[in-house]
Design a protein around this motif. Structure first.
Motif, PDB file in Angstrom:
ATOM      1  N   GLY A 271      48.105  16.536 -48.892  1.00 26.78           N
ATOM      2  CA  GLY A 271      49.427  15.943 -48.736  1.00 26.78           C
ATOM      3  C   GLY A 271      49.691  14.867 -49.769  1.00 26.78           C
ATOM      4  O   GLY A 271      50.763  14.801 -50.370  1.00 26.78           O
TER       5      GLY A 271
ATOM      6  N   THR B 125      53.242  15.208 -42.256  1.00 25.38           N
ATOM      7  CA  THR B 125      51.883  15.735 -42.349  1.00 25.38           C
ATOM      8  C   THR B 125      51.160  15.754 -41.013  1.00 25.38           C
ATOM      9  O   THR B 125      50.424  16.696 -40.702  1.00 25.38           O
TER      10      THR B 125
ATOM     11  N   PRO C  79      49.814   9.944 -46.117  1.00 28.27           N
ATOM     12  CA  PRO C  79      49.039  11.011 -45.477  1.00 28.27           C
ATOM     13  C   PRO C  79      47.530  10.841 -45.624  1.00 28.27           C
ATOM     14  O   PRO C  79      46.780  11.019 -44.659  1.00 28.27           O
TER      15      PRO C  79
END
Length: 445
Positions: A67, A252, A382
């Protein structure tokens, strides 16, 4: 009210050109579809996170790193928006980016490995980076400066649409056909959109391409650094950075949080992923409609470009800090949804604020830089969240820490908007610089 046309020597007729509202909103809708696909490319990682962990043995840190790789590349790509806009028309710039997105979806389908995931997400982020500034520039070319909150809200609503519509649909595809088909579906969507775009797009009357006859060479006498040093730009940048950090974590990790910590099933978690977005859409369209209506009637720009988004971020911060302290799962979903939903109004309102201080031929580049810095929040969100969760005693403890850190960051963003964003003041300063240099040039100074 500050009109962008003041920054460009155009005739009075060009300042308020006649155009079809149907065409303006139809093409805005087409750009909303593109941005929905854009966000679908983002949320798909959250949808397939658990299947990737189960089938391929990826850890939370590895998913988080993928991510963050995406957002790193997206930030880098964002800085290229001005360059792309200078050398390519909006038609071909966005067409090329859409093709690239579709191609980036396919490698992980064929070669399911961690390295392939990282590389493909990085390339996808690189090609998606310039898109936000270019999409907003294309949208604003069909709407005057004081009426850009509502079209901006439609563009921003693509994030909500992707979570309300695409997330459950992709979740169903993953559960029924396997995670690979989620990537295939998104690649196909890019191809379909490309055909519609090439068939229908044309430049709007309020954009630089129309007023300069397609010439993309900048004519403004204002330097980039002068736009980026204004309090509106700097204060707005801190505000959107803080909320985008939160957004990247939501994209995420929220489905996984709903499943592992709150105890919902995978289908329920993917469906609940859309609840914050329902609140976001209500807030976006309500506030943006009021902003355009009231600003057209003389309400100061600062009310809807600084005070409202700043207050929304402070409410969002309070909800994030409070969420881990609530024992009932349903109430946690409600609290997170309200906080996140209200926070999303910062995107259309602050993007419109930036458009109000920019000369037309500087808009894509300035927005590109603004949104690229915003996207940097996705670099740390993330991955840091994954690391915190991996090293916490329990997932619940890890996510509690993540939520409270995000709340503090968002509070800083809210205060920044309240204290520094003032587009009318900064637009007047930019106009003064432009006029002064224009006078000097005309007298040979």
């Amino acid at each position: 009210m500050t009109d962008l046309s003041r920054h460009t020597p155009v005739s009075g007729a060009a300042q308020r050109p006649a155009h079809s509202p149907t065409t303006a909103w139809g093409l805005t809708g087409l750009l909303v579809v593109l941005y929905t696909i854009n966000y679908g490319d983002k949320v798909v990682l959250g949808i397939v996170a658990r299947p990737l962990q189960e089938e391929l043995g990826f850890s939370a840190s590895q998913i988080g790193l993928a991510g963050s790789a995406f957002f790193l590349a997206m930030a880098i790509g964002g800085f290229l928006a001005g360059t792309i806009n200078r050398f390519a028309s909006l038609r071909w710039a966005l067409a090329g980016l859409a093709i690239a997105w579709g191609l980036c979806m396919l490698p992980i389908v064929v070669w399911a490995a961690f390295t392939v995931l990282i590389v493909s997400r990085f390339l996808l982020g690189l090609f998606e980076g310039p898109s936000s500034a270019l999409i907003h520039t294309a949208t604003y070319s069909w709407h005057p400066a004081e009426k850009r909150s509502l079209p901006g809200a439609f563009i921003t609503s693509a994030a909500a649409i992707s979570k309300i519509v695409l997330a459950p649909a992709l979740g169903y595809v993953v559960v029924t056909y396997g995670w690979r088909w989620a990537f295939i579906v998104l690649a196909g969507a890019s191809v379909i959109w490309l055909g519609l775009w090439l068939a229908f797009w044309r430049p709007g009357p309020y954009g630089d391409e129309a007023t300069n006859g397609g010439n993309t060479k900048p004519t403004s006498l204002v330097h980039w650094k002068e736009l980026m040093r204004t309090p509106t730009f700097l204060g707005g940048m801190v505000a959107v950075f803080s909320f985008y950090t939160l957004t990247s974590v939501v994209l995420t990790w929220l489905p996984t949080y709903f499943e592992l910590v709150l105890g919902y099933s995978r289908i329920q978690a993917n469906s609940l992923f859309g609840v914050p977005s329902i609140v976001a859409m209500i807030a976006l369209f309500t506030v943006s409609f009021l902003a355009d209506r009231l600003m057209s009637r003389g309400v100061r720009a600062r009310v809807f470009r600084a005070i409202v988004p700043g207050a929304a971020l402070l409410i969002c911060a309070a909800s994030m800090i409070a969420a881990p302290l609530i024992p009932t799962p349903a109430l946690v979903v409600v609290t997170v949804s309200i906080g996140y939903g209200l926070g999303t109004i910062v995107y259309p309102l602050l993007n419109a604020a930036i458009s109000e201080i920019c000369p037309r031929d500087r808009l894509a580049g300035t927005l590109g830089f603004f949104l690229a810095v915003m996207t940097c929040g996705g670099l740390i969100g993330p991955f840091l969240s994954g690391v915190i969760v991996d090293h916490a005693a329990t997932p619940a403890e890890g996510y509690s820490t993540v939520f409270q850190l995000l709340g503090l960051l968002t509070a800083i963003g809210g205060l920044s908007a309240l204290l520094f964003v003032h587009p009318a003041r900064d637009a007047a300063r930019i106009n003064a610089i432009q006029n002064s240099r224009g006078a000097d040039a005309s007298t040979g100074v």
